[in-house]
Design a protein around this motif. Structure first.
Motif, PDB file in Angstrom:
ATOM      1  N   TYR A  61      44.713  38.901  37.201  1.00  0.00           N
ATOM      2  CA  TYR A  61      43.648  39.151  38.167  1.00  0.00           C
ATOM      3  C   TYR A  61      42.404  39.643  37.423  1.00  0.00           C
ATOM      4  CZ  TYR A  61      46.749  38.523  42.134  1.00  0.00           C
ATOM      5  OH  TYR A  61      47.596  37.985  43.070  1.00  0.00           O
ATOM      6  N   TYR A  62      41.290  39.014  37.737  1.00  0.00           N
ATOM      7  CA  TYR A  62      40.011  39.330  37.103  1.00  0.00           C
ATOM      8  C   TYR A  62      38.990  39.742  38.166  1.00  0.00           C
ATOM      9  CZ  TYR A  62      41.913  36.383  33.338  1.00  0.00           C
ATOM     10  OH  TYR A  62      42.695  35.825  32.363  1.00  0.00           O
ATOM     11  N   CYS A  63      38.161  40.712  37.829  1.00  0.00           N
ATOM     12  CA  CYS A  63      36.973  40.916  38.643  1.00  0.00           C
ATOM     13  C   CYS A  63      35.768  40.383  37.867  1.00  0.00           C
ATOM     14  CB  CYS A  63      36.779  42.377  39.027  1.00  0.00           C
ATOM     15  SG  CYS A  63      36.442  43.527  37.686  1.00  0.00           S
ATOM     16  N   TYR A  89      29.431  33.638  38.414  1.00  0.00           N
ATOM     17  CA  TYR A  89      29.718  35.023  38.078  1.00  0.00           C
ATOM     18  C   TYR A  89      29.635  35.252  36.567  1.00  0.00           C
ATOM     19  CZ  TYR A  89      31.359  36.248  42.758  1.00  0.00           C
ATOM     20  OH  TYR A  89      31.436  36.515  44.111  1.00  0.00           O
ATOM     21  N   LEU A 133      40.844  46.213  45.103  1.00  0.00           N
ATOM     22  CA  LEU A 133      41.539  45.137  45.804  1.00  0.00           C
ATOM     23  C   LEU A 133      42.908  45.693  46.200  1.00  0.00           C
ATOM     24  CD1 LEU A 133      41.435  42.180  46.757  1.00  0.00           C
ATOM     25  CD2 LEU A 133      42.655  41.578  44.644  1.00  0.00           C
ATOM     26  N   TRP A 158      36.976  38.906  43.151  1.00  0.00           N
ATOM     27  CA  TRP A 158      38.279  38.979  42.483  1.00  0.00           C
ATOM     28  C   TRP A 158      38.833  37.563  42.387  1.00  0.00           C
ATOM     29  CZ3 TRP A 158      40.661  42.849  39.980  1.00  0.00           C
ATOM     30  CH2 TRP A 158      40.245  44.156  40.230  1.00  0.00           C
ATOM     31  N   CYS A 179      38.289  47.811  39.846  1.00  0.00           N
ATOM     32  CA  CYS A 179      37.303  47.192  38.960  1.00  0.00           C
ATOM     33  C   CYS A 179      36.195  48.220  38.773  1.00  0.00           C
ATOM     34  CB  CYS A 179      36.765  45.907  39.584  1.00  0.00           C
ATOM     35  SG  CYS A 179      35.435  45.103  38.664  1.00  0.00           S
ATOM     36  N   ILE A 237      39.431  43.807  50.108  1.00  0.00           N
ATOM     37  CA  ILE A 237      38.485  44.184  49.071  1.00  0.00           C
ATOM     38  C   ILE A 237      37.537  45.222  49.653  1.00  0.00           C
ATOM     39  CG2 ILE A 237      36.898  42.282  49.641  1.00  0.00           C
ATOM     40  CD1 ILE A 237      36.210  42.111  46.624  1.00  0.00           C
ATOM     41  N   ILE A 297      30.594  41.305  43.890  1.00  0.00           N
ATOM     42  CA  ILE A 297      31.830  41.276  43.101  1.00  0.00           C
ATOM     43  C   ILE A 297      32.824  40.285  43.694  1.00  0.00           C
ATOM     44  CG2 ILE A 297      33.820  42.617  42.309  1.00  0.00           C
ATOM     45  CD1 ILE A 297      31.263  43.421  40.922  1.00  0.00           C
ATOM     46  N   TRP A 334      32.625  38.942  33.304  1.00  0.00           N
ATOM     47  CA  TRP A 334      33.998  39.046  33.761  1.00  0.00           C
ATOM     48  C   TRP A 334      34.711  40.167  33.025  1.00  0.00           C
ATOM     49  CZ3 TRP A 334      36.627  35.283  36.950  1.00  0.00           C
ATOM     50  CH2 TRP A 334      35.777  34.277  37.434  1.00  0.00           C
ATOM     51  N   GLU A 380      39.256  46.156  34.602  1.00  0.00           N
ATOM     52  CA  GLU A 380      40.244  46.115  35.680  1.00  0.00           C
ATOM     53  C   GLU A 380      41.435  47.014  35.323  1.00  0.00           C
ATOM     54  OE1 GLU A 380      38.869  41.713  35.198  1.00  0.00           O
ATOM     55  OE2 GLU A 380      39.480  43.375  33.902  1.00  0.00           O
ATOM     56  N   ARG A 398      34.576  48.627  48.345  1.00  0.00           N
ATOM     57  CA  ARG A 398      33.843  49.226  47.233  1.00  0.00           C
ATOM     58  C   ARG A 398      33.308  50.583  47.634  1.00  0.00           C
ATOM     59  NH1 ARG A 398      29.546  45.019  45.601  1.00  0.00           N
ATOM     60  NH2 ARG A 398      29.115  46.558  43.978  1.00  0.00           N
TER      61      ARG A 398
END
Length: 125
Positions: free
Chosen positions: A94-96, A112, A81, A36, A22, A70, A34, A115, A6, A72
């Motif tokens: 913030y994580y994807c 998921y 994002l 977020w 990401c 979001i 994906i 990460w 990220e 891609r």
């Protein structure tokens, strides 16, 4: 092994915007749905935005609807994002995260893997 990275976090004033990225260097991100997620200080991690493998379908947590987008580009191997009208309560890490092969919306964080390591977003004046 998919490795997610990220970027794009930082300090922004209320009402401002940030765009998080990401990326998956060396991998085919188009094979993955994906999500977020974010974790605010003292709070549990929450899912905020989701996109299917194809990119045809997206979904958002209620508090970010109309402000976050979001998207891609599978040719570029990246998911973004876009965060507009940021509020102090958007502050957090913030994580994807990725889910292999599924082309439908997945909201459960438990489904998921892998990460990324996260990027800090701070909204403050």
């Amino acid at each position: 092994q998919l490795h997610l990275v990220e970027s794009g976090g930082g300090l922004v004033q209320p009402g401002g915007s940030l765009r998080l990225s990401c990326a998956a260097p060396g991998s085919v991100l188009s094979d993955y749905a994906i999500g977020w997620f974010r974790q605010a200080p003292g709070k549990e991690r929450e899912g905020i935005a989701f996109i299917t493998r194809s990119g045809r379908t997206t979904d958002y947590e209620d508090s970010v609807k109309g402000r976050f987008t979001i998207s891609r580009d599978n040719a570029k191997n990246v998911v973004w994002l876009q965060m507009n009208s940021l509020k102090p309560e958007d502050t957090g890490v913030y994580y994807c995260a990725a889910r292999y092969w599924d082309d439908y919306i997945i909201r459960s964080a438990d489904l998921y893997d892998p990460w990324g390591h996260g990027t800090q977003v701070t909204v403050s004046s």
